[in-house]
Write a protein that holds these residues in place. Structure first.
Motif, short mmCIF file in Angstrom:
data_model
loop_
_atom_site.label_atom_id
_atom_site.label_comp_id
_atom_site.label_asym_id
_atom_site.label_seq_id
_atom_site.Cartn_x
_atom_site.Cartn_y
_atom_site.Cartn_z
N PHE A 10 0.82 -1.22 0.00
CA PHE A 10 0.00 0.00 0.00
C PHE A 10 0.86 1.27 0.00
CE2 PHE A 10 -0.12 -0.77 4.75
CZ PHE A 10 0.38 0.45 5.18
N LEU A 11 2.11 1.15 0.45
CA LEU A 11 2.98 2.33 0.41
C LEU A 11 3.40 2.66 -1.02
CD1 LEU A 11 5.30 1.77 3.51
CD2 LEU A 11 3.46 3.43 3.27
N LEU A 12 3.48 1.63 -1.86
CA LEU A 12 3.88 1.85 -3.25
C LEU A 12 2.90 2.72 -4.03
CD1 LEU A 12 5.27 -1.69 -4.19
CD2 LEU A 12 6.57 0.42 -3.88
N THR A 13 1.68 2.83 -3.50
CA THR A 13 0.67 3.65 -4.17
C THR A 13 0.73 5.11 -3.74
OG1 THR A 13 -1.04 3.24 -2.48
CG2 THR A 13 -0.84 1.63 -4.28
N GLU A 14 1.61 5.41 -2.79
CA GLU A 14 1.71 6.79 -2.29
C GLU A 14 2.83 7.52 -3.03
OE1 GLU A 14 -0.50 7.89 -0.23
OE2 GLU A 14 -1.40 5.90 0.02
N PRO A 15 2.48 8.54 -3.83
CA PRO A 15 3.47 9.20 -4.67
C PRO A 15 4.54 9.99 -3.92
CG PRO A 15 1.40 10.40 -4.71
CD PRO A 15 1.13 9.11 -3.99
N ASP A 16 4.26 10.34 -2.66
CA ASP A 16 5.22 11.15 -1.90
C ASP A 16 6.09 10.33 -0.97
OD1 ASP A 16 2.99 10.54 -0.36
OD2 ASP A 16 3.25 12.28 0.94
N ILE A 17 5.98 8.99 -1.04
CA ILE A 17 6.78 8.11 -0.18
C ILE A 17 7.63 7.18 -1.04
CG2 ILE A 17 6.73 6.29 1.57
CD1 ILE A 17 4.14 7.50 2.63
N GLU A 18 8.93 7.15 -0.76
CA GLU A 18 9.84 6.27 -1.48
C GLU A 18 10.46 5.28 -0.49
OE1 GLU A 18 14.03 6.43 -4.04
OE2 GLU A 18 13.22 8.25 -3.11
N VAL A 19 10.16 4.00 -0.67
CA VAL A 19 10.75 2.97 0.18
C VAL A 19 12.17 2.69 -0.32
CG1 VAL A 19 10.58 0.61 1.01
CG2 VAL A 19 8.50 1.94 0.66
N VAL A 20 13.16 3.01 0.51
CA VAL A 20 14.55 2.86 0.10
C VAL A 20 15.19 1.60 0.67
CG1 VAL A 20 14.88 5.33 -0.22
CG2 VAL A 20 15.34 4.31 2.02
N GLY A 21 14.45 0.89 1.54
CA GLY A 21 15.00 -0.34 2.08
C GLY A 21 13.98 -1.08 2.93
N GLU A 22 14.16 -2.39 3.04
CA GLU A 22 13.30 -3.21 3.89
C GLU A 22 14.15 -4.25 4.60
OE1 GLU A 22 10.95 -6.46 2.06
OE2 GLU A 22 11.33 -5.43 0.16
N GLY A 23 13.75 -4.57 5.83
CA GLY A 23 14.52 -5.53 6.60
C GLY A 23 13.62 -6.33 7.53
N LYS A 24 14.22 -7.30 8.20
CA LYS A 24 13.43 -8.20 9.05
C LYS A 24 13.97 -8.33 10.47
CE LYS A 24 15.67 -12.42 7.29
NZ LYS A 24 16.60 -11.73 6.35
N SER A 25 14.90 -7.45 10.85
CA SER A 25 15.46 -7.53 12.21
C SER A 25 15.96 -6.17 12.65
CB SER A 25 16.63 -8.53 12.24
OG SER A 25 17.74 -8.01 11.52
N GLY A 26 16.20 -6.06 13.96
CA GLY A 26 16.74 -4.82 14.47
C GLY A 26 18.11 -4.52 13.91
#
Length: 215
Positions: free
Chosen positions: A22-38
């Motif tokens: 759902f974030l990919l549909t937001e034009p003002d938000i760019e996901v620059v990374g994703e992770g699964k741990s602290g």
């Protein structure tokens, strides 16, 4: 348009992918990374210096509280928004003390999460109402414990402070010396963890501590 640079961290892949979808549909938000741990959250924050890190709390290989503290302490200027299923005191208080900027629950809607990300980027915090309730209960409990440590005479002095009385007035009212009043005031400030008489008076008023009315 300047985009909000975001890192998303959650150890449940389905949850993480759902957030990303759902974030990919937001034009003002760019996901620059994703992770699964602290640990990955820290690495991604250092690598991408995002505006916002959206992060779960309980994860393997370094939880969200530990990661939040490192991210905040390293001065990356990345604001951490916690998104979790847990909101009892043992998670909420340490997370906020670690420097979490906002605190949301996974029962929040997609729109609420997006709004919190945008607000965080602008320097505005969002705290889930259930989390606020936990904070208020903790504060009340903590404060009750604090003034329970006062002696009977220190309570008398605190009641006088709540009325805005000077040391000389307290001395006259309680029939004790000025030096004794000063000692009591010093002890009160220390036990209540406040900096001055004004804060002590605020504490007293907030907890309904006042001089008994004379007939």
């Amino acid at each position: 348009m300047t985009k909000i640079r975001l890192v998303v961290v959650d150890d449940h892949e389905l949850v993480r992918k759902g957030i990303l979808s759902f974030l990919l549909t937001e034009p003002d938000i760019e996901v620059v990374g994703e992770g699964k741990s602290g640990a990955e959250a820290i690495q991604l924050a250092k690598k991408h210096t995002p505006d916002v890190v959206l992060m779960d709390l309980l994860m393997e290989n370094g939880n969200g509280i530990e990661a939040t503290k490192v991210i905040v302490d390293t001065g990356l200027n990345s604001r951490v928004v916690i998104l979790t299923s847990y909101y009892d005191e043992k998670e909420v208080i340490p997370a906020l003390e670690a420097g979490a900027f906002s605190f949301l629950l996974k029962t929040s809607s997609a729109a609420e999460v997006v709004t919190a990300i945008r607000k965080a980027a602008k320097g505005e915090s969002v705290i889930e109402p259930k989390v606020t309730n936990v904070m208020v209960k903790r504060l009340r409990h903590h404060e009750k414990k604090l003034h329970d440590t006062l002696t009977e005479r220190e309570m008398d002095v605190l009641q006088c402070i709540s009325e805005g009385m000077t040391n000389a007035e307290i001395s006259e009212d309680l029939f004790i010396g000025i030096k004794t009043v000063k000692t009591h005031v010093s002890n009160i400030l220390s036990k209540l963890s406040v900096a001055d008489r004004t804060q002590a008076a605020v504490y007293a008023n907030r907890n309904s501590i006042s001089k008994p009315k004379k007939d």
